[in-house]
Design a protein around this motif. Structure first.
Motif, short mmCIF file in Angstrom:
data_model
loop_
_atom_site.label_atom_id
_atom_site.label_comp_id
_atom_site.label_asym_id
_atom_site.label_seq_id
_atom_site.Cartn_x
_atom_site.Cartn_y
_atom_site.Cartn_z
N ASP A 18 37.87 39.20 46.29
CA ASP A 18 37.68 40.46 45.57
C ASP A 18 39.01 41.15 45.29
O ASP A 18 39.20 41.77 44.24
CB ASP A 18 36.76 41.39 46.37
CG ASP A 18 35.35 40.85 46.47
OD1 ASP A 18 34.96 40.04 45.60
OD2 ASP A 18 34.64 41.23 47.42
N LEU A 19 39.93 41.05 46.25
CA LEU A 19 41.26 41.64 46.03
C LEU A 19 41.99 40.90 44.91
O LEU A 19 42.66 41.52 44.09
CB LEU A 19 42.07 41.59 47.33
CG LEU A 19 41.53 42.43 48.48
CD1 LEU A 19 42.35 42.18 49.74
CD2 LEU A 19 41.51 43.90 48.14
N LEU A 20 41.86 39.59 44.88
CA LEU A 20 42.50 38.80 43.83
C LEU A 20 41.90 39.08 42.47
O LEU A 20 42.62 39.20 41.47
CB LEU A 20 42.40 37.30 44.16
CG LEU A 20 43.21 36.83 45.36
CD1 LEU A 20 42.87 35.37 45.69
CD2 LEU A 20 44.68 37.01 45.12
N ILE A 21 40.58 39.19 42.40
CA ILE A 21 39.90 39.46 41.13
C ILE A 21 40.33 40.82 40.57
O ILE A 21 40.54 40.98 39.36
CB ILE A 21 38.37 39.39 41.30
CG1 ILE A 21 37.95 37.94 41.56
CG2 ILE A 21 37.65 39.97 40.09
CD1 ILE A 21 36.50 37.79 41.97
N ASN A 22 40.48 41.80 41.43
CA ASN A 22 40.82 43.17 41.00
C ASN A 22 42.32 43.42 40.96
O ASN A 22 42.75 44.57 40.80
CB ASN A 22 40.15 44.18 41.92
CG ASN A 22 38.65 44.16 41.78
OD1 ASN A 22 38.13 44.08 40.66
ND2 ASN A 22 37.94 44.22 42.89
N ASP A 23 43.13 42.38 41.10
CA ASP A 23 44.60 42.48 41.05
C ASP A 23 45.16 43.51 42.03
O ASP A 23 46.05 44.29 41.69
CB ASP A 23 45.08 42.80 39.63
CG ASP A 23 44.86 41.65 38.67
OD1 ASP A 23 44.90 40.50 39.14
OD2 ASP A 23 44.64 41.91 37.47
N VAL A 24 44.65 43.51 43.24
CA VAL A 24 45.15 44.41 44.28
C VAL A 24 46.31 43.70 44.98
O VAL A 24 46.16 42.59 45.48
CB VAL A 24 44.04 44.77 45.28
CG1 VAL A 24 44.60 45.61 46.41
CG2 VAL A 24 42.91 45.50 44.58
N GLU A 25 47.47 44.34 44.98
CA GLU A 25 48.64 43.79 45.66
C GLU A 25 48.51 44.08 47.15
O GLU A 25 48.50 45.23 47.57
CB GLU A 25 49.93 44.42 45.11
CG GLU A 25 50.18 44.13 43.65
CD GLU A 25 50.48 42.66 43.40
OE1 GLU A 25 51.05 42.00 44.29
OE2 GLU A 25 50.11 42.16 42.32
#
Length: 153
Positions: A18-25
């Motif tokens: 989910d972090l990767l999908i939402n481009d969360v660093e």
């Protein structure tokens, strides 16, 4: 995940996908977290303590100690330079020590380096708490990094 300035009670569990999908660093924060929580090994601790002890011995011999190569006038000049450095060092809030406070801090540091107990006592309102905080800050940042203190008031 602890989001921004929210309290820990509002932290959430997230899947990495989910972090990767939402481009969360998050990788830098994760590295910093692991670095903060990593236990130092014995060699690193001993190396840090030896370096701090060597710095303390050098400071004491140079500024406060009885060194046969330095006469009393030169030692007083070294103490004055050290106290001026203390006075000129700004704190995080922008404040600085006054001359008598710098003298008190240098006296407490000399006692600390010589493994002597001391009691700081003077009239009310002259900054004993500030001098104590400055002394502990100096010890914990330069003389014994990572040291912990118990303060009983």
């Amino acid at each position: 995940v602890k989001w921004g300035n929210s309290p820990y009670s509002e932290a959430t569990y997230e899947y990495e996908r989910d972090l990767l999908i939402n481009d969360v660093e998050y990788k830098e924060q994760l590295k910093a977290y692991h670095k903060r929580n990593a236990k130092p090994n014995r060699n690193k601790q001993l190396k840090r303590l030896k370096a701090a002890d060597a710095h303390g011995r050098q400071l004491y011999q140079k500024t406060f100690g009885e060194n046969s190569n330095i006469n009393e006038k030169e030692r007083e000049e070294l103490r004055a330079v050290y106290q001026k450095e203390l006075r000129d060092t700004p704190f995080k809030n922008g404040g600085q020590l006054r001359d008598y406070q710098a003298e008190g801090v240098s006296w407490m540091i000399a006692n600390y380096l010589n493994n002597r107990s001391c009691i700081l006592a003077d009239e009310m309102g002259l900054g004993k708490t500030l001098q104590t905080a400055a002394t502990l800050n100096l010890i914990s940042t330069t003389l014994k990094p990572g040291a912990s203190f118990l303060i009983v008031a």
